[in-house]
Design a protein around this motif. Structure first.
Motif, PDB file in Angstrom:
ATOM      1  N   VAL A  42       0.831  -1.203   0.000  1.00 11.52           N
ATOM      2  CA  VAL A  42       0.000   0.000   0.000  1.00 11.52           C
ATOM      3  C   VAL A  42       0.866   1.254   0.000  1.00 11.52           C
ATOM      4  CG1 VAL A  42      -1.767   1.277   1.283  1.00 11.52           C
ATOM      5  CG2 VAL A  42      -1.901  -1.212   1.115  1.00 11.52           C
ATOM      6  N   LYS A  43       1.950   1.242   0.769  1.00 11.67           N
ATOM      7  CA  LYS A  43       2.852   2.396   0.814  1.00 11.67           C
ATOM      8  C   LYS A  43       3.519   2.643  -0.539  1.00 11.67           C
ATOM      9  CE  LYS A  43       2.649   3.281   5.342  1.00 11.67           C
ATOM     10  NZ  LYS A  43       2.170   4.557   5.908  1.00 11.67           N
ATOM     11  N   SER A  44       3.596   1.598  -1.372  1.00 16.89           N
ATOM     12  CA  SER A  44       4.210   1.746  -2.693  1.00 16.89           C
ATOM     13  C   SER A  44       3.250   2.318  -3.723  1.00 16.89           C
ATOM     14  CB  SER A  44       4.746   0.398  -3.184  1.00 16.89           C
ATOM     15  OG  SER A  44       5.752  -0.084  -2.341  1.00 16.89           O
ATOM     16  N   GLY A  45       1.997   2.508  -3.346  1.00 16.72           N
ATOM     17  CA  GLY A  45       1.049   3.127  -4.259  1.00 16.72           C
ATOM     18  C   GLY A  45      -0.041   2.227  -4.777  1.00 16.72           C
ATOM     19  N   LEU A  46      -0.030   0.935  -4.417  1.00 15.07           N
ATOM     20  CA  LEU A  46      -1.090   0.035  -4.864  1.00 15.07           C
ATOM     21  C   LEU A  46      -2.377   0.322  -4.093  1.00 15.07           C
ATOM     22  CD1 LEU A  46       0.741  -3.421  -5.088  1.00 15.07           C
ATOM     23  CD2 LEU A  46       0.306  -1.797  -6.924  1.00 15.07           C
ATOM     24  N   ILE A  48      -5.881  -0.777  -2.211  1.00 11.01           N
ATOM     25  CA  ILE A  48      -6.123  -1.867  -1.272  1.00 11.01           C
ATOM     26  C   ILE A  48      -6.579  -3.123  -2.012  1.00 11.01           C
ATOM     27  CG2 ILE A  48      -7.632  -2.671   0.581  1.00 11.01           C
ATOM     28  CD1 ILE A  48      -7.468   0.092   1.809  1.00 11.01           C
ATOM     29  N   TRP A  49      -7.496  -2.965  -2.974  1.00 11.79           N
ATOM     30  CA  TRP A  49      -8.008  -4.133  -3.693  1.00 11.79           C
ATOM     31  C   TRP A  49      -6.937  -4.786  -4.548  1.00 11.79           C
ATOM     32  CZ3 TRP A  49     -12.066  -6.222  -1.804  1.00 11.79           C
ATOM     33  CH2 TRP A  49     -13.057  -5.438  -1.215  1.00 11.79           C
ATOM     34  N   LEU A  50      -6.099  -3.986  -5.172  1.00 11.76           N
ATOM     35  CA  LEU A  50      -5.021  -4.545  -5.979  1.00 11.76           C
ATOM     36  C   LEU A  50      -3.982  -5.229  -5.102  1.00 11.76           C
ATOM     37  CD1 LEU A  50      -3.985  -4.895  -8.835  1.00 11.76           C
ATOM     38  CD2 LEU A  50      -2.797  -2.700  -8.634  1.00 11.76           C
ATOM     39  N   ALA A  51      -3.709  -4.645  -3.936  1.00 10.59           N
ATOM     40  CA  ALA A  51      -2.763  -5.253  -3.004  1.00 10.59           C
ATOM     41  C   ALA A  51      -3.301  -6.592  -2.484  1.00 10.59           C
ATOM     42  CB  ALA A  51      -2.484  -4.308  -1.846  1.00 10.59           C
ATOM     43  N   LEU A  52      -4.595  -6.643  -2.179  1.00 12.67           N
ATOM     44  CA  LEU A  52      -5.196  -7.901  -1.733  1.00 12.67           C
ATOM     45  C   LEU A  52      -5.103  -8.963  -2.828  1.00 12.67           C
ATOM     46  CD1 LEU A  52      -8.377  -6.576   0.104  1.00 12.67           C
ATOM     47  CD2 LEU A  52      -6.406  -7.691   1.166  1.00 12.67           C
ATOM     48  N   LEU A  53      -5.384  -8.566  -4.063  1.00 16.47           N
ATOM     49  CA  LEU A  53      -5.290  -9.507  -5.178  1.00 16.47           C
ATOM     50  C   LEU A  53      -3.866 -10.008  -5.346  1.00 16.47           C
ATOM     51  CD1 LEU A  53      -6.681 -10.867  -7.622  1.00 16.47           C
ATOM     52  CD2 LEU A  53      -6.044  -8.842  -8.965  1.00 16.47           C
ATOM     53  N   MET A  54      -2.908  -9.107  -5.241  1.00 19.50           N
ATOM     54  CA  MET A  54      -1.507  -9.499  -5.398  1.00 19.50           C
ATOM     55  C   MET A  54      -1.085 -10.456  -4.284  1.00 19.50           C
ATOM     56  SD  MET A  54       1.839  -7.028  -5.706  1.00 19.50           S
ATOM     57  CE  MET A  54       3.455  -7.675  -6.075  1.00 19.50           C
ATOM     58  N   SER A  73       8.443   2.838  -9.103  1.00 20.03           N
ATOM     59  CA  SER A  73       9.286   3.696  -9.946  1.00 20.03           C
ATOM     60  C   SER A  73       8.834   3.715 -11.405  1.00 20.03           C
ATOM     61  CB  SER A  73      10.739   3.230  -9.870  1.00 20.03           C
ATOM     62  OG  SER A  73      10.880   1.910 -10.381  1.00 20.03           O
ATOM     63  N   GLY A  74       7.767   2.968 -11.738  1.00 16.20           N
ATOM     64  CA  GLY A  74       7.278   2.938 -13.107  1.00 16.20           C
ATOM     65  C   GLY A  74       8.175   2.179 -14.059  1.00 16.20           C
ATOM     66  N   ALA A  75       8.823   1.131 -13.575  1.00 16.30           N
ATOM     67  CA  ALA A  75       9.725   0.345 -14.422  1.00 16.30           C
ATOM     68  C   ALA A  75       8.940  -0.353 -15.531  1.00 16.30           C
ATOM     69  CB  ALA A  75      10.453  -0.694 -13.576  1.00 16.30           C
ATOM     70  N   ALA A 164      -2.402  -0.312   6.615  1.00 16.08           N
ATOM     71  CA  ALA A 164      -1.164   0.353   6.186  1.00 16.08           C
ATOM     72  C   ALA A 164      -1.203   1.858   6.399  1.00 16.08           C
ATOM     73  CB  ALA A 164      -0.891   0.043   4.719  1.00 16.08           C
ATOM     74  N   ASN A 165      -2.339   2.492   6.131  1.00 14.91           N
ATOM     75  CA  ASN A 165      -2.433   3.948   6.261  1.00 14.91           C
ATOM     76  C   ASN A 165      -2.461   4.408   7.715  1.00 14.91           C
ATOM     77  OD1 ASN A 165      -2.497   4.415   3.459  1.00 14.91           O
ATOM     78  ND2 ASN A 165      -4.691   3.938   3.390  1.00 14.91           N
ATOM     79  N   HIS A 166      -2.584   3.459   8.634  1.00 17.62           N
ATOM     80  CA  HIS A 166      -2.598   3.802  10.052  1.00 17.62           C
ATOM     81  C   HIS A 166      -1.305   3.392  10.752  1.00 17.62           C
ATOM     82  CE1 HIS A 166      -6.886   4.670   9.669  1.00 17.62           C
ATOM     83  NE2 HIS A 166      -7.018   3.498   9.046  1.00 17.62           N
ATOM     84  N   VAL A 167      -0.367   2.834   9.986  1.00 17.97           N
ATOM     85  CA  VAL A 167       0.905   2.391  10.555  1.00 17.97           C
ATOM     86  C   VAL A 167       1.965   3.442  10.279  1.00 17.97           C
ATOM     87  CG1 VAL A 167       2.709   0.626  10.502  1.00 17.97           C
ATOM     88  CG2 VAL A 167       0.311  -0.034  10.272  1.00 17.97           C
ATOM     89  N   PRO A 168       2.472   4.129  11.304  1.00 16.67           N
ATOM     90  CA  PRO A 168       3.496   5.161  11.072  1.00 16.67           C
ATOM     91  C   PRO A 168       4.790   4.546  10.545  1.00 16.67           C
ATOM     92  CG  PRO A 168       2.544   5.316  13.289  1.00 16.67           C
ATOM     93  CD  PRO A 168       2.116   3.999  12.719  1.00 16.67           C
ATOM     94  N   THR A 169       5.427   5.250   9.656  1.00 13.16           N
ATOM     95  CA  THR A 169       6.714   4.766   9.134  1.00 13.16           C
ATOM     96  C   THR A 169       7.784   4.752  10.225  1.00 13.16           C
ATOM     97  OG1 THR A 169       7.222   7.026   8.425  1.00 13.16           O
ATOM     98  CG2 THR A 169       6.216   5.561   6.805  1.00 13.16           C
TER      99      THR A 169
END
Length: 246
Positions: A42-46, A48-54, A73-75, A164-169
């Motif tokens: 999630v922190k990488s930009g995915l 939530i639904w795409l992250a769950l699928l992955m 990075s858009g590789a 993820a959005n509630h977990v501080p870095t």
């Protein structure tokens, strides 16, 4: 026998419980790694639904972690696929060994087994069944281990995705993930050749760190594979030592 009835029959066998019990000691590291990976997706930009699928479809933590920086990075897609392919090449070796035990099974069973196959299950399975020949208790043992391994990975990974959005870095989960990976890697270093191969991979990754798109990972994998093949050819482990570490 259908897939669901086949899976439902496995927990009734005593070897299922043994497989789960022998995986119990390493589930903490697997869970920490899964949590870190879920947060990282999630922190990488995915989304939530795409992250769950992955997480559910790509059941391979190392390739997920290797792919996330490339996605962020858009590789190019070919770099993403090549990196994931190289990271998971070890499963070709695992599958070749498991074929000696499961090669007689119907294709749909082998495909199901292949999805749940994992590194540490491979290690535990070979310790339990060092003789490469089929036996009735091997499937229940395999399923006992992978059932615990799959749950220990997926549940923390899904929790990490949703929270993820509630977990501080500042919590430093990335460092926790590194520690988990180190612990898992250490459990696979069983003889001289694997230690030397791991050292070569580490040195190659550091030496090629300046390459773009995290290509140093691909370089490290290639160097490790080459070193492993050369060591097996020039300095094979004594047969007695191999049997002790199996």
């Amino acid at each position: 026998m259908g897939l669901f009835s086949y899976l439902a029959a496995q927990p009734r066998h005593p070897e299922f419980k043994r497989g789960a019990r022998e995986m119990m000691g390493i589930t903490l590291g697997i869970s920490a790694w899964g949590l870190v990976t879920g947060v990282a997706m999630v922190k990488s930009g995915l989304s939530i639904w795409l992250a769950l699928l992955m997480s559910l479809v790509v059941f391979a933590g190392s390739s997920q972690l290797a792919s996330l920086p490339l996605i962020a990075s858009g590789a190019p897609m070919w770099v993403l696929w090549a990196t994931a392919f190289c990271v998971n090449l070890r499963f070709v070796i695992f599958s070749a060994q498991w074929r000696l035990y499961f090669g007689h099974l119907p294709r749909w069973k082998r495909l199901t087994l292949s999805y749940f196959a994992a590194d540490l299950n491979y290690v535990a399975f070979l310790k339990r069944f060092p003789e490469p020949r089929p036996a009735p208790e091997q499937e229940p043992y395999f399923w006992g281990g992978v059932a615990l391994n799959w749950a220990a990975w997926q549940l923390p990974a899904i929790a990490g995705i949703l929270l993820a959005n509630h977990v501080p870095t500042e919590w430093g989960l990335g460092f926790a993930g590194v520690l988990a990976l180190l612990g898992l890697s250490y459990s696979l270093l069983k003889d001289r050749n694997t230690w030397v191969t791991a050292a070569v991979a580490g040195c190659a990754a550091v030496a090629a760190y300046a390459l773009p798109l995290r290509l140093n990972i691909v370089v490290a994998i290639a160097a490790a594979v080459a070193a492993g093949l050369l060591l097996e050819h020039w300095l094979p482990e004594p047969k007695g030592r191999q049997e002790q570490t199996a």
